[in-house]
Design an enzyme around this catalytic site. Structure first.
Site, PDB file in Angstrom:
ATOM      1  N   ARG A 115      12.041  -6.924   1.441  1.00  0.00           N
ATOM      2  CA  ARG A 115      11.835  -5.484   1.418  1.00  0.00           C
ATOM      3  C   ARG A 115      13.093  -4.751   1.896  1.00  0.00           C
ATOM      4  O   ARG A 115      13.776  -5.209   2.813  1.00  0.00           O
ATOM      5  CB  ARG A 115      10.670  -5.161   2.352  1.00  0.00           C
ATOM      6  CG  ARG A 115      10.026  -3.850   2.050  1.00  0.00           C
ATOM      7  CD  ARG A 115       8.568  -3.942   2.354  1.00  0.00           C
ATOM      8  NE  ARG A 115       8.294  -3.379   3.666  1.00  0.00           N
ATOM      9  CZ  ARG A 115       7.152  -2.795   3.987  1.00  0.00           C
ATOM     10  NH1 ARG A 115       6.186  -2.725   3.091  1.00  0.00           N
ATOM     11  NH2 ARG A 115       6.960  -2.322   5.173  1.00  0.00           N
ATOM     12  N   ARG A 126      14.491  -3.212   7.341  1.00  0.00           N
ATOM     13  CA  ARG A 126      14.090  -2.511   8.577  1.00  0.00           C
ATOM     14  C   ARG A 126      13.893  -3.509   9.708  1.00  0.00           C
ATOM     15  O   ARG A 126      13.425  -4.626   9.476  1.00  0.00           O
ATOM     16  CB  ARG A 126      12.754  -1.785   8.346  1.00  0.00           C
ATOM     17  CG  ARG A 126      12.928  -0.442   7.745  1.00  0.00           C
ATOM     18  CD  ARG A 126      11.638   0.291   7.410  1.00  0.00           C
ATOM     19  NE  ARG A 126      10.381  -0.253   7.860  1.00  0.00           N
ATOM     20  CZ  ARG A 126       9.211   0.086   7.327  1.00  0.00           C
ATOM     21  NH1 ARG A 126       9.154   0.968   6.350  1.00  0.00           N
ATOM     22  NH2 ARG A 126       8.097  -0.422   7.773  1.00  0.00           N
ATOM     23  N   ARG A 155       3.265  -8.351  13.651  1.00  0.00           N
ATOM     24  CA  ARG A 155       2.525  -7.267  12.990  1.00  0.00           C
ATOM     25  C   ARG A 155       1.267  -7.796  12.290  1.00  0.00           C
ATOM     26  O   ARG A 155       0.240  -7.124  12.257  1.00  0.00           O
ATOM     27  CB  ARG A 155       3.430  -6.549  11.980  1.00  0.00           C
ATOM     28  CG  ARG A 155       4.516  -5.739  12.650  1.00  0.00           C
ATOM     29  CD  ARG A 155       5.475  -5.165  11.638  1.00  0.00           C
ATOM     30  NE  ARG A 155       4.892  -4.079  10.869  1.00  0.00           N
ATOM     31  CZ  ARG A 155       5.446  -3.572   9.768  1.00  0.00           C
ATOM     32  NH1 ARG A 155       6.572  -4.054   9.312  1.00  0.00           N
ATOM     33  NH2 ARG A 155       4.860  -2.577   9.140  1.00  0.00           N
ATOM     34  N   ARG A 184      -5.365   2.812  11.737  1.00  0.00           N
ATOM     35  CA  ARG A 184      -5.003   1.411  11.942  1.00  0.00           C
ATOM     36  C   ARG A 184      -5.867   0.778  13.022  1.00  0.00           C
ATOM     37  O   ARG A 184      -5.717  -0.405  13.305  1.00  0.00           O
ATOM     38  CB  ARG A 184      -3.543   1.321  12.375  1.00  0.00           C
ATOM     39  CG  ARG A 184      -2.608   0.849  11.278  1.00  0.00           C
ATOM     40  CD  ARG A 184      -1.247   0.748  11.887  1.00  0.00           C
ATOM     41  NE  ARG A 184      -0.316  -0.042  11.157  1.00  0.00           N
ATOM     42  CZ  ARG A 184       0.577   0.459  10.303  1.00  0.00           C
ATOM     43  NH1 ARG A 184       0.573   1.727  10.004  1.00  0.00           N
ATOM     44  NH2 ARG A 184       1.452  -0.336   9.731  1.00  0.00           N
ATOM     45  N   LYS A 233       0.816  -1.219   0.000  1.00  0.00           N
ATOM     46  CA  LYS A 233       0.000   0.000   0.000  1.00  0.00           C
ATOM     47  C   LYS A 233       0.849   1.268   0.000  1.00  0.00           C
ATOM     48  O   LYS A 233       0.434   2.275  -0.554  1.00  0.00           O
ATOM     49  CB  LYS A 233      -1.037   0.003   1.127  1.00  0.00           C
ATOM     50  CG  LYS A 233      -0.477  -0.132   2.516  1.00  0.00           C
ATOM     51  CD  LYS A 233      -1.617  -0.287   3.502  1.00  0.00           C
ATOM     52  CE  LYS A 233      -1.117  -0.215   4.938  1.00  0.00           C
ATOM     53  NZ  LYS A 233       0.031  -1.121   5.246  1.00  0.00           N
TER      54      LYS A 233
END
Ligand code: AMP
Length: 214
Positions: A127, A160, A171, A88, A13
């Site tokens: 990522r 990260r 998460r 969120r 997103k």
């Protein structure tokens, strides 16, 4: 045009939000980026947020809502914005609905980028994020031109802490418990649109552009 991007962490997103912001000339507002900037600058907010982020938990609503509301009141947001990573939680969404309602406004599109959990974990390990400007890449789907170096600013790109496998699992749990209910919330407001986030990045963007119109 006021747009919210919904979807699990790693659904893509953020990448789509940037592409929307470029095409429609509206700001891309990422609460995650705001927190990361604060962490880099060593602010009090950054120190508080980091504790939660490194554990894969959500930063408390009290800290998050105010920075978001301050940001959307800025002059560059008067023609709209694309929110990435906010809301969120249902309370965050309610605060936003109320704040917009007070000025006779509302969210126009909540776009859910749908990707199954099993795809997310493998995606996240590939990522990479730039230490300098925060741009995100993917080793396989969206690589930098030069390995490990950001195309935009030339800084180093890294995995990260919050994209590491254990944190990603946490998460995802948090996402299903606290964020997924937002799909129903925006469906009830008749502004929910779904796109298949497993498609190629450009095809996902085309599907979103079809929803938003030319
Ligand atoms: P993101 O870059 O959107 O994936 O966000 C990275 C992390 O920042 C999340 O895992 C949360 O810890 C925190 N965060 C970002 N946006 C929010 C939000 N709206 N509410 C609470 N925590 C957030």
């Amino acid at each position: 045009m006021k747009i919210i991007m919904l979807g699990a962490p790693g659904a893509g997103k953020g990448t789509q939000a940037k592409m929307i912001a470029d095409k429609y000339g509206i700001p891309h507002i990422s609460t995650g980026d705001i927190f990361r900037t604060n962490i880099k600058e060593g602010t009090k907010l950054g120190k508080e947020a980091k504790e939660y982020m490194d554990q894969g938990r959500l930063v408390p609503d009290e800290l998050t809502v105010k920075i978001l509301l301050d940001r959307v009141e800025k002059e560059d947001c008067k023609n709209g914005y694309v929110l990435d990573g906010f809301p969120r939680t249902i309370p965050q969404a309610e605060v936003l609905t109320d704040a917009l309602g007070k000025v006779g406004d509302k969210i126009d599109y909540a776009i859910n980028v749908e990707v199954p959990d099993k795809n997310i974990i493998s995606r996240m390990s590939g990522r990479r994020a730039c230490l300098g400007c925060g741009s995100t890449y993917h080793l396989e789907y969206n690589p930098t031109k030069k390995e490990g170096i950001c195309d935009s600013c030339g800084s180093e790109t890294v995995l990260r802490d919050d994209d590491k496998a254990e944190t990603v699992k946490k998460r995802l749990l948090v996402y299903h418990e606290q964020t997924h209910p937002l799909i129903e919330y925006y469906k009830k407001q008749s502004v929910l649109y779904e796109v298949d986030g497993t498609m190629d990045m450009q095809d996902v963007f085309q599907a979103i552009a079809n929803i938003l119109g030319a």
